[in-house]
Every structure is written in C-alpha cells, then in structure tokens.
Design a protein around this motif. Structure first.
Motif, PDB file in Angstrom:
ATOM      1  N   LEU A 487      -3.059  26.846  -6.919  1.00  0.00           N
ATOM      2  CA  LEU A 487      -2.000  26.571  -7.892  1.00  0.00           C
ATOM      3  C   LEU A 487      -2.533  26.971  -9.267  1.00  0.00           C
ATOM      4  O   LEU A 487      -3.621  26.551  -9.659  1.00  0.00           O
ATOM      5  CB  LEU A 487      -1.685  25.083  -7.914  1.00  0.00           C
ATOM      6  N   SER A 488      -1.775  27.782  -9.976  1.00  0.00           N
ATOM      7  CA  SER A 488      -2.252  28.270 -11.267  1.00  0.00           C
ATOM      8  C   SER A 488      -1.163  28.137 -12.315  1.00  0.00           C
ATOM      9  O   SER A 488       0.007  27.941 -11.983  1.00  0.00           O
ATOM     10  CB  SER A 488      -2.626  29.750 -11.191  1.00  0.00           C
ATOM     11  N   VAL A 489      -1.577  28.282 -13.568  1.00  0.00           N
ATOM     12  CA  VAL A 489      -0.582  28.396 -14.634  1.00  0.00           C
ATOM     13  C   VAL A 489      -0.736  29.766 -15.276  1.00  0.00           C
ATOM     14  O   VAL A 489      -1.830  30.325 -15.312  1.00  0.00           O
ATOM     15  CB  VAL A 489      -0.721  27.313 -15.716  1.00  0.00           C
ATOM     16  N   GLU A 490       0.383  30.259 -15.767  1.00  0.00           N
ATOM     17  CA  GLU A 490       0.366  31.573 -16.404  1.00  0.00           C
ATOM     18  C   GLU A 490      -0.205  31.429 -17.804  1.00  0.00           C
ATOM     19  O   GLU A 490       0.134  30.499 -18.533  1.00  0.00           O
ATOM     20  CB  GLU A 490       1.793  32.127 -16.470  1.00  0.00           C
ATOM     21  N   ILE A 491      -1.099  32.339 -18.181  1.00  0.00           N
ATOM     22  CA  ILE A 491      -1.644  32.312 -19.534  1.00  0.00           C
ATOM     23  C   ILE A 491      -1.331  33.638 -20.217  1.00  0.00           C
ATOM     24  O   ILE A 491      -0.730  34.529 -19.611  1.00  0.00           O
ATOM     25  CB  ILE A 491      -3.165  32.029 -19.537  1.00  0.00           C
ATOM     26  N   VAL A 492      -1.765  33.765 -21.453  1.00  0.00           N
ATOM     27  CA  VAL A 492      -1.444  34.936 -22.259  1.00  0.00           C
ATOM     28  C   VAL A 492      -1.786  36.226 -21.498  1.00  0.00           C
ATOM     29  O   VAL A 492      -2.836  36.319 -20.864  1.00  0.00           O
ATOM     30  CB  VAL A 492      -2.237  34.890 -23.581  1.00  0.00           C
ATOM     31  N   GLY A 493      -0.882  37.183 -21.562  1.00  0.00           N
ATOM     32  CA  GLY A 493      -1.132  38.476 -20.948  1.00  0.00           C
ATOM     33  C   GLY A 493      -0.714  38.544 -19.492  1.00  0.00           C
ATOM     34  O   GLY A 493      -0.993  39.521 -18.808  1.00  0.00           O
ATOM     35  N   GLY A 494      -0.079  37.486 -19.020  1.00  0.00           N
ATOM     36  CA  GLY A 494       0.401  37.525 -17.629  1.00  0.00           C
ATOM     37  C   GLY A 494      -0.673  37.211 -16.613  1.00  0.00           C
ATOM     38  O   GLY A 494      -0.452  37.334 -15.414  1.00  0.00           O
ATOM     39  N   TYR A 495      -1.858  36.791 -17.090  1.00  0.00           N
ATOM     40  CA  TYR A 495      -2.916  36.397 -16.153  1.00  0.00           C
ATOM     41  C   TYR A 495      -2.730  34.937 -15.759  1.00  0.00           C
ATOM     42  O   TYR A 495      -1.839  34.261 -16.267  1.00  0.00           O
ATOM     43  CB  TYR A 495      -4.298  36.609 -16.798  1.00  0.00           C
ATOM     44  N   VAL A 496      -3.574  34.472 -14.833  1.00  0.00           N
ATOM     45  CA  VAL A 496      -3.438  33.078 -14.425  1.00  0.00           C
ATOM     46  C   VAL A 496      -4.729  32.308 -14.688  1.00  0.00           C
ATOM     47  O   VAL A 496      -5.815  32.875 -14.709  1.00  0.00           O
ATOM     48  CB  VAL A 496      -3.086  32.946 -12.927  1.00  0.00           C
ATOM     49  N   ASP A 497      -4.547  31.028 -14.891  1.00  0.00           N
ATOM     50  CA  ASP A 497      -5.678  30.112 -14.986  1.00  0.00           C
ATOM     51  C   ASP A 497      -5.562  29.230 -13.742  1.00  0.00           C
ATOM     52  O   ASP A 497      -4.558  28.549 -13.551  1.00  0.00           O
ATOM     53  CB  ASP A 497      -5.523  29.287 -16.270  1.00  0.00           C
ATOM     54  N   LYS A 498      -6.567  29.309 -12.875  1.00  0.00           N
ATOM     55  CA  LYS A 498      -6.481  28.585 -11.608  1.00  0.00           C
ATOM     56  C   LYS A 498      -6.770  27.097 -11.828  1.00  0.00           C
ATOM     57  O   LYS A 498      -7.853  26.740 -12.260  1.00  0.00           O
ATOM     58  CB  LYS A 498      -7.464  29.181 -10.597  1.00  0.00           C
ATOM     59  N   VAL A 499      -5.788  26.292 -11.560  1.00  0.00           N
ATOM     60  CA  VAL A 499      -5.918  24.862 -11.860  1.00  0.00           C
ATOM     61  C   VAL A 499      -6.364  24.082 -10.624  1.00  0.00           C
ATOM     62  O   VAL A 499      -7.314  23.314 -10.673  1.00  0.00           O
ATOM     63  CB  VAL A 499      -4.590  24.297 -12.399  1.00  0.00           C
ATOM     64  N   ILE A 500      -5.683  24.283  -9.522  1.00  0.00           N
ATOM     65  CA  ILE A 500      -6.095  23.619  -8.291  1.00  0.00           C
ATOM     66  C   ILE A 500      -6.425  24.711  -7.266  1.00  0.00           C
ATOM     67  O   ILE A 500      -5.535  25.374  -6.755  1.00  0.00           O
ATOM     68  CB  ILE A 500      -4.987  22.673  -7.749  1.00  0.00           C
ATOM     69  N   PRO A 501      -7.719  24.948  -7.012  1.00  0.00           N
ATOM     70  CA  PRO A 501      -8.074  26.029  -6.099  1.00  0.00           C
ATOM     71  C   PRO A 501      -7.624  25.732  -4.666  1.00  0.00           C
ATOM     72  O   PRO A 501      -7.398  24.569  -4.314  1.00  0.00           O
ATOM     73  CB  PRO A 501      -9.600  26.096  -6.176  1.00  0.00           C
ATOM     74  N   ARG A 502      -7.503  26.778  -3.879  1.00  0.00           N
ATOM     75  CA  ARG A 502      -7.108  26.568  -2.491  1.00  0.00           C
ATOM     76  C   ARG A 502      -8.185  25.774  -1.770  1.00  0.00           C
ATOM     77  O   ARG A 502      -9.341  25.744  -2.178  1.00  0.00           O
ATOM     78  CB  ARG A 502      -6.846  27.895  -1.788  1.00  0.00           C
ATOM     79  N   ASN A 503      -7.765  25.120  -0.697  1.00  0.00           N
ATOM     80  CA  ASN A 503      -8.653  24.272   0.093  1.00  0.00           C
ATOM     81  C   ASN A 503      -9.141  23.029  -0.642  1.00  0.00           C
ATOM     82  O   ASN A 503     -10.139  22.431  -0.267  1.00  0.00           O
ATOM     83  CB  ASN A 503      -9.867  25.058   0.618  1.00  0.00           C
ATOM     84  N   THR A 504      -8.407  22.638  -1.700  1.00  0.00           N
ATOM     85  CA  THR A 504      -8.719  21.366  -2.354  1.00  0.00           C
ATOM     86  C   THR A 504      -8.037  20.257  -1.556  1.00  0.00           C
ATOM     87  O   THR A 504      -6.892  20.408  -1.153  1.00  0.00           O
ATOM     88  CB  THR A 504      -8.170  21.363  -3.801  1.00  0.00           C
ATOM     89  N   ALA A 505      -8.746  19.156  -1.342  1.00  0.00           N
ATOM     90  CA  ALA A 505      -8.166  18.050  -0.584  1.00  0.00           C
ATOM     91  C   ALA A 505      -6.957  17.484  -1.312  1.00  0.00           C
ATOM     92  O   ALA A 505      -6.954  17.383  -2.529  1.00  0.00           O
ATOM     93  CB  ALA A 505      -9.209  16.965  -0.364  1.00  0.00           C
ATOM     94  N   VAL A 506      -5.925  17.141  -0.568  1.00  0.00           N
ATOM     95  CA  VAL A 506      -4.701  16.559  -1.125  1.00  0.00           C
ATOM     96  C   VAL A 506      -4.726  15.068  -0.789  1.00  0.00           C
ATOM     97  O   VAL A 506      -5.111  14.720   0.323  1.00  0.00           O
ATOM     98  CB  VAL A 506      -3.466  17.220  -0.481  1.00  0.00           C
ATOM     99  N   PRO A 507      -4.312  14.149  -1.641  1.00  0.00           N
ATOM    100  CA  PRO A 507      -3.795  14.336  -2.988  1.00  0.00           C
ATOM    101  C   PRO A 507      -4.890  14.687  -3.995  1.00  0.00           C
ATOM    102  O   PRO A 507      -6.038  14.352  -3.792  1.00  0.00           O
ATOM    103  CB  PRO A 507      -3.203  12.953  -3.312  1.00  0.00           C
ATOM    104  N   CYS A 508      -4.493  15.362  -5.060  1.00  0.00           N
ATOM    105  CA  CYS A 508      -5.484  15.678  -6.085  1.00  0.00           C
ATOM    106  C   CYS A 508      -4.830  15.757  -7.456  1.00  0.00           C
ATOM    107  O   CYS A 508      -3.618  15.913  -7.579  1.00  0.00           O
ATOM    108  CB  CYS A 508      -6.196  16.984  -5.756  1.00  0.00           C
ATOM    109  N   THR A 509      -5.647  15.617  -8.474  1.00  0.00           N
ATOM    110  CA  THR A 509      -5.179  15.629  -9.854  1.00  0.00           C
ATOM    111  C   THR A 509      -6.108  16.509 -10.679  1.00  0.00           C
ATOM    112  O   THR A 509      -7.317  16.455 -10.500  1.00  0.00           O
ATOM    113  CB  THR A 509      -5.226  14.201 -10.450  1.00  0.00           C
ATOM    114  N   ARG A 510      -5.550  17.329 -11.546  1.00  0.00           N
ATOM    115  CA  ARG A 510      -6.359  18.139 -12.451  1.00  0.00           C
ATOM    116  C   ARG A 510      -5.672  18.171 -13.808  1.00  0.00           C
ATOM    117  O   ARG A 510      -4.443  18.105 -13.881  1.00  0.00           O
ATOM    118  CB  ARG A 510      -6.475  19.586 -11.948  1.00  0.00           C
ATOM    119  N   THR A 511      -6.467  18.316 -14.845  1.00  0.00           N
ATOM    120  CA  THR A 511      -5.851  18.454 -16.167  1.00  0.00           C
ATOM    121  C   THR A 511      -6.354  19.720 -16.840  1.00  0.00           C
ATOM    122  O   THR A 511      -7.424  20.230 -16.521  1.00  0.00           O
ATOM    123  CB  THR A 511      -6.176  17.261 -17.093  1.00  0.00           C
TER     124      THR A 511
END
Lengths: 596, 200
Positions: A487-511
């Motif tokens: 799960l990522s958010v879009e940042i300047v220039g159309g790139y992404v900042d990866k917030v919750i990487p794949r294979n992270t245990a659910v439930p999870c929280t990131r800021t």
C-alpha cells in the motif's frame, strides 16, 4: 455501531469460489468433507443464467444455457470482479464475452441482463448463495459464516468485492484466504518449523504458480505468477479442433455451422480428456450431428489415445512451466529449495502434467487430495480453526448484565446448544522475566470491567505488563494474514512512497508525515494506491483523502501526519492530523466501496 | 490460584477468558510507549537478541494476542488486541530486518524506546545506499580514509568483525559523517545473521 457477533450459532464452511467451478467444504472434529449437491456433484459451475420465465439459474442448469441464451448467461465473473470500468481487463472481456456490460455509478461496470443491471459481486453472490444452500442441505443446519478463497495476486479491491459477494449471500466472512495457502493448509501446513512450498494451480481457465514460505505460523507469498488465460479449456479446444477436422474429413460436414453440434463436440472433447487421465484410449460417439444423402442421420465416432492427447496438450503444459520459471526467477530461489509441490486444479489430474511437474521440480508432487477440492478443504480447515476458537470462548454478556456475576459461561453454553464445552485450563505463563514485579492480583476487580492503568508520572517510562494473555490450547497453526500487495501513497512526480509493504501482518498501523509543497497551500490530498510498481499510475488506485482549509503557511512549514490502519477485515482507515492545530480528518477506505 | 489468600475466596474467580481480556487491556494501555524488546519479552543484551529468539518470541506473542483469539470478545477487547498485535508485528518487522534492527537498537541504546518507524526506514534506505559504496570514498579526512580503506579490505575478505572495528574507528575519527555511520550500520546488519537465506 458494532453488532455483537453471535458465536457458534450456525456452521462455518469453506468456499472455493472459482473462475469455472465453486466447491464448498466443511470441517468439524478434524474431519473434512466436501459437500455435495442433491445430485451428488462436488463441483458447482460458477455460472448464473437469467431465464426468460424469471427464474435465476445457478450451476449446471445455468451452464447448459451458455450456448442457447448467451447474453443472459454470466460466467467467469471472477476474472472481472473488483475491476473498474476502463481497465484493460474489462475492455478485453467486453470483446470476448457474450454478455453485455456498461458503465454504472462510480466507474463500476454492471452487466446488463434480463433481470436488470447487476454489478459483479451481485452475480458472485448468487453463486455463493447456491453454495450456502448446498451446504445447508448437506449439513442439515444453518450456515452463517465462511472462509472464502481468492487467488494470491488479488488486490484489495478484488478481495473486498469478493467479501461483499459473500455478505450479500448472507454469510459472515471469517477470512478472505489465498487459494495456495488454503491448499497448503489442507496438507497440514505448519507441521514443520519452516518450509517452502510451491503451489501449482492449473484450473479450467487460469494457471497460477505461487511460492509460499511458511514459518512462525505466518504464510508469506514469496512470488506468484500466472497466466489468466491458460487452462484446461485450452486443451479441450485443441481436442475440439482435431475433432472438427475429423468430421470435415469423414463426412464433408462443417460442424462449426451449428451451435448445437459444436456444444456437443465441446462436451465430447472434455469427456475424452477426462477419460484419458485413467485410460490409454477413449472413444466417443456423437449421434445425428447432421444429415447425409437421403436424410440419413450421420453419427460420428472418434477415438483418441493418451499419446495423441499429450501431443496436443504439451504446448500448454510447456507454457505453465515457463510461468514457473518466471516465478522462480522473481523469488531468487532454486527449485531444489522447495520442501513440497502441491497440485491444485482439475487439469493437474492429467498424467502428463504430473510427470512434467515432477521432472521439472525434481520431486513427486503432492496430489493426495482431489485437486478440484483441495482449496475448499483448506478453507474449511481454517473456518473450523477460527470458529472453534469462538466456540471455546463464552459469549460476552449483554451490556446490562455486564456488572453482574460472571454468568457468561453458562450463558454461552445455553447458546452453544448441543454438548457442554469446557474452557481450557489456564496455562501457566510461558516464562516470567526475572526482576519484573508480579502483576497486581485482580480478583477484587469487578469482572469484565476494563482495567485502566493509573496515569504515569511524567518522565517515568511505562513498563510492559509481565504476563501475556493465555492463548487457547490445542489449536492448529495460527494463520497470520498478511497484506498481498504494497500500500503506497502518491508523492511528487507521480512516484510512490511505500507505507505498508507487502507481506505485513494484518492488522497493522503506519504513519507518515507530509509537508505542504507550495506556499499558502489550502488543501492536501493523499492518494492511496496498491501494487509493487514505483509509479503510482501503474498501481491500482484505491482512493483518496482530502484535508482542506489548511491554515495559511509557507511551504514546508505545515506538517500533516497521516495514519493508515488496515484492519482484520481488509478495510483501510486513513486519517490525517494537522500537527500544529491538532485538527483531524478521517476517512474509511472500505476499499472499492460500492459496486465493483 | 493457590496463592490467593483465603478471605478472597468468596469472590468467584473470573473465567480464563475474562482474565485474558483484562491482561489484553493492560497491554493496550501501555503498548504505544514500550520498546520493541519488552513488547516481545526479549532480554536487553548488548548484542541484541538472535534471529531465532526474535522469531520464537514473535510466535509466542502472536499466539497470545492475535485478534483471531478475540473474535467473540467485546468490541473494546477486540480493538485492544488488534492494537497490541499490530504493535508486536511492527516490532517483529523491525527486529527481523537486519538494517532496521541495527538502527533501532542504536536508537534504543540512546534512550529512544519508540523512534518513528518512518525515520528508521528512511535512515535504513540511506544505509543501503552507503553500503554500496566503499568506506574510503565516504570518508573525507585522511585519518578516517585510512580506517575506511582497511574496512573495505576486510569486507572484501569477508572479515566483517574486523571491518566493523575499522569502521568504528573511522566514525570516531569523523563523528559527523552520516555516510560512514550508515556504512557501519550496514556492516553490523550483515554481521547479524540474515533472516532465512537472506531473501530480503
């Protein structure tokens, strides 16, 4: 508004909601059974047909109408579920499928049928509902909960649409489970400390290879690769082509001019393929496929040997192995590192497939479970694991009685019905760290009242409680759900900042903290997307959160803290907080909200 | 229960489940403040826990707090379990990832129980970049460069412990150099047995 979940009222089942067929299974007391319909069939074709007389047909009845009522007979919805209007998958489907689609609200495609315009989950819901009916008839009890499986590469939109389909059919979804994980569960996953498994899933219309790593009760998908238009149907088509050529040669008659005859030929091709899994030679006879001179009915006899079939099937099997090589390359693992290969899907019954997989991986694959059923079996095993935990636990007493004596236990047994259940004896905490004080005795506290920690004086670090809650005993592996895709958010220039990487245990929280990028910025938009690509545009967009009316500030002076919480039901809660003013904006990204 | 004084026996003991709920709520009340090692009940040794210890501890932790166990509990307890579990999973994620682990243990030694994960991850990305460059190129002063050259040679020979010592001297010689600190962290991470076949 939180509904109290009623534990243990009805049965819980496992559903393998397939592209071609759906299978339903149930597990109780360590015994797993695939549930059969009234005719004793284990496979429910995932086909829905809207009959002119107003009936809705599901399963075999519906599949029969694929040819004669093509526009109102919906199949392969799994290829489409959770996809938005305008995506390449939908465009392709509009060209190849005979039913009509159009754009509905919020870019969600709808299928135009005799019964109205229906979104994809509504069609899947009809299949799930039928599966639920089959289960209820077979078990003789109400079924209200289920584990539903999806391919490992399904994104959250597709998972959430599948979840909605099951809900619409009246089931509480215990878990959306990856199909390869389900197959591994059926084979008693977690019996070794750590293992790597390859799941080779060759179904009717799709092929997938998934590499799993199991350790510490966590199943991680290391790599998954597939071809969504490669399956047993292709082999049927190849046989069909041979038969058509034979008919033309023998009888100077082109069967392709008649829809009905082609349907017969197609069915015969599949029949031959199935026969040849056990026999070296198989034949079919098609009666009156046409009329010859003088109106004499033409019968067509055809025989096929396994060797001939294998010559036809070989290119397709080779393609599956090419996909395997891709997946392996992506995982940077060697074939020899795998502790097991599991076969899933009806097409793996072909001896050719088994031989080729064995020689490719260098070890005999596991096929003790029926490959059509193994995924449903694994789902049922998990459903039992999850609900037996529920059953062992007393129901929470109703709010009014919360202050009274702990009658919860008796209440639960009254609810549970049949047999008395004994809660497990509390196990001693697994260790006590030296130097930590014993927890305060808690007997004097009113039962079930939340314990509130006294506020700590400033500057004193809080200490972890010295005991863990006692885990229920005697359970199988605890299966920890992980996020399928980053799960990522879009940042300047159309790139992404990866917030919750794949294979992270659910439930999870990131800021994440974001600063404004222009002076006097009034609005901050957080666009959330999912996928492994570095460019936001190439990932699947999930939604956005807007925080408006920002206080005027120079760029970079205003910091917004955005927190992402993915809960156990696959719902992403996004909230943004202005660090200066403490103002908060929240949104619930029930991923792929309506339709889809 | 045997240790309970007799006068309290008139109070009916809570069921194991209610007892469990209370423990969960107590954990949830402090979980945001406690460090990752205490969370997983790992001892605070100078070298940090081994990879196997971390995995074992996480497994025990997950068995205690996984929300699956609390399906039938009240909403409050379910939320508390989810909160505690996600923090523990975060702890596991950090402690099982060599680069993050080194950064975290440094922060912890410096008195930060819970540095922002975002900052740790950012530092880790810099470490990864620095690890690709020779230490000698990262150093600016001649003294640090000499140590850096020695470190590079040791890395080449696979003598990571010596490389670490040389890098520590380089960092000592040039305290403000973030690149050298990152290179040191990367070497420390390699010294710590990589997780399962080094896939990550």
């Amino acid at each position: 508004m939180h509904a109290v979940r009623s534990p243990g009222l009805g049965a819980a089942i496992g559903i393998d909601l397939g592209t071609t067929n759906t299978v339903v299974a149930h597990c109780a007391g360590g015994q797993t059974a695939v549930l059969l319909d009234e005719q004793g069939a284990n496979l429910l074709p995932s086909v829905v047909s809207f009959h002119p007389d107003g009936r809705t047909l599901v399963g075999r009845e519906a599949r029969k109408r694929r040819v004669i009522d093509a526009e109102n007979t919906i199949f392969s919805v799994k290829r489409l579920i959770g996809r938005q209007w305008g995506t390449p998958e939908i465009d392709k489907a509009r060209q190849i499928f005979s039913f009509q689609m159009e754009e509905g609200p919020k870019k969600q495609p709808v299928i135009v049928t005799r019964a109205g315009k229906l979104p994809f989950p509504a069609i899947s819901a009809l299949v799930v509902k039928r599966a639920k009916e089959i289960a209820e008839a077979a078990l003789g009890v109400v079924v209200d909960r289920a584990v539903v499986t999806v391919p490992a590469n399904f994104n959250d939109l597709q998972r959430s649409a599948t979840r909605r389909a099951a809900k619409e059919a009246g089931l509480e979804v215990l878990r959306i489970l990856n199909e390869p994980t389900a197959a591994a569960l059926a084979y008693g996953l977690g019996t070794h400390a750590a293992e790597k498994l390859a799941v080779y899933d060759f179904g009717g219309g799709t092929f997938d290879l998934t590499l799993l790593e199991v350790s510490d009760d966590v199943v991680e998908v290391i790599a998954t690769a597939g071809d969504s238009f490669l399956g047993g149907d292709d082999i049927d088509l190849a046989i069909e082509g041979q038969m058509v050529r034979a008919i033309i040669a023998d009888h100077h008659l082109d069967p392709r001019t008649s829809v009905e005859v082609m349907a017969l030929v197609r069915a015969a091709a599949e029949h031959l393929k199935i026969q040849l899994t056990k026999q070296e030679l198989a034949h079919v006879e098609l009666k009156s496929i046409g009329y010859g001179e003088g109106g004499v009915a033409i019968d067509f006899k055809y025989q096929l040997s396994r060797t001939q079939l294998e010559r036809l099937a070989k290119p397709y099997v080779d393609r599956t192995l090419a996909v395997c090589a891709d997946a392996l390359r992506a995982s940077k693992l060697d074939k020899s590192e795998f502790d097991g290969v599991i076969l899933v899907g009806g097409s793996t019954r072909m001896p050719l497939v088994q031989e080729r997989v064995e020689s490719w991986f260098g070890r005999p694959p596991r096929i003790e479970w029926n490959p059509d059923e193994v995924v449903a079996v694994g789902a049922a095993v998990l459903a039992a694991m999850l609900t037996e935990k529920d059953a062992r636990r007393p129901a929470p007493p109703p709010a009014a009685a919360a202050r009274a004596e702990p009658r919860a236990r008796t209440a639960a047994f009254a609810l549970g019905g049949t047999e008395p259940m004994v809660p497990p004896a509390p196990k001693a905490p697994f260790f006590d760290m030296p130097g930590l004080p014993e927890p305060p005795p808690m007997l004097e506290q009113a039962p079930n009242r939340p314990h509130t920690e006294p506020p700590l004086p400033d500057g004193v670090a809080p200490m972890a409680p010295s005991v863990f809650p006692v885990a229920p005993t005697g359970d199988g592996p605890l299966l920890i759900d992980v996020t399928p895709l980053t799960l990522s958010v879009e940042i300047v220039g159309g790139y992404v900042d990866k917030v919750i990487p794949r294979n992270t245990a659910v439930p999870c929280t990131r800021t994440r903290r974001f600063a404004t990028s222009v002076d006097q910025q009034r609005e901050l938009m957080v666009r959330v997307c999912q996928g492994e690509e570095d460019r936001a545009g190439r990932n699947t967009s999930l939604g956005e959160l807007v925080m408006s009316d920002l206080p005027p500030a120079r760029r970079g002076d205003l910091w917004i803290e955005v927190s992402f919480a993915l809960d156990g039901d696959g719902i992403l809660h996004v909230s943004a907080k202005d660090e200066g003013t403490g103002r908060e904006v929240k949104t619930q990204m029930r991923i792929g909200a309506e339709g889809g | 229960m045997a240790s309970v004084p007799p006068r309290r026996l008139s109070v009916r003991p809570p069921t194991p489940e209610l007892e469990r709920d209370r423990v969960v709520l107590r954990w949830a009340a402090v979980i945001d403040k406690i460090d990752y090692l205490s969370m997983l009940r790992l001892p605070k040794t100078p070298a940090g826990p081994s990879d196997a210890d971390v995995r074992r501890a996480y497994r025990t932790f997950a068995r205690a707090f996984h929300p699956d166990h609390f399906r039938a509990a009240s909403q409050e307890v379910r939320d508390a379990a989810a909160k505690v579990f996600s923090a523990g999973a975060e702890a596991y994620g950090v402690l099982s990832e060599p680069l993050l682990r080194v950064r975290y243990l440094k922060a912890l030694a410096g008195g930060q129980a819970r540095p922002r994960l975002e900052d740790l991850e950012k530092a880790t990305r810099e470490d990864a970049r620095a690890a690709a460059q020779p230490a000698a190129a990262l150093a600016k002063t001649p003294g640090a460069k000499a140590h850096g050259e020695r470190a590079d040679k040791m890395i080449e020979l696979g003598e990571l412990a010596y490389a670490k010592a040389a890098l520590e001297q380089a960092v000592h010689a040039e305290p403000g150099n973030a690149g050298l600190a990152a290179k040191l962290a990367a070497v420390e991470a390699r010294l710590y047995a990589p997780r399962r076949g080094g896939r990550r």
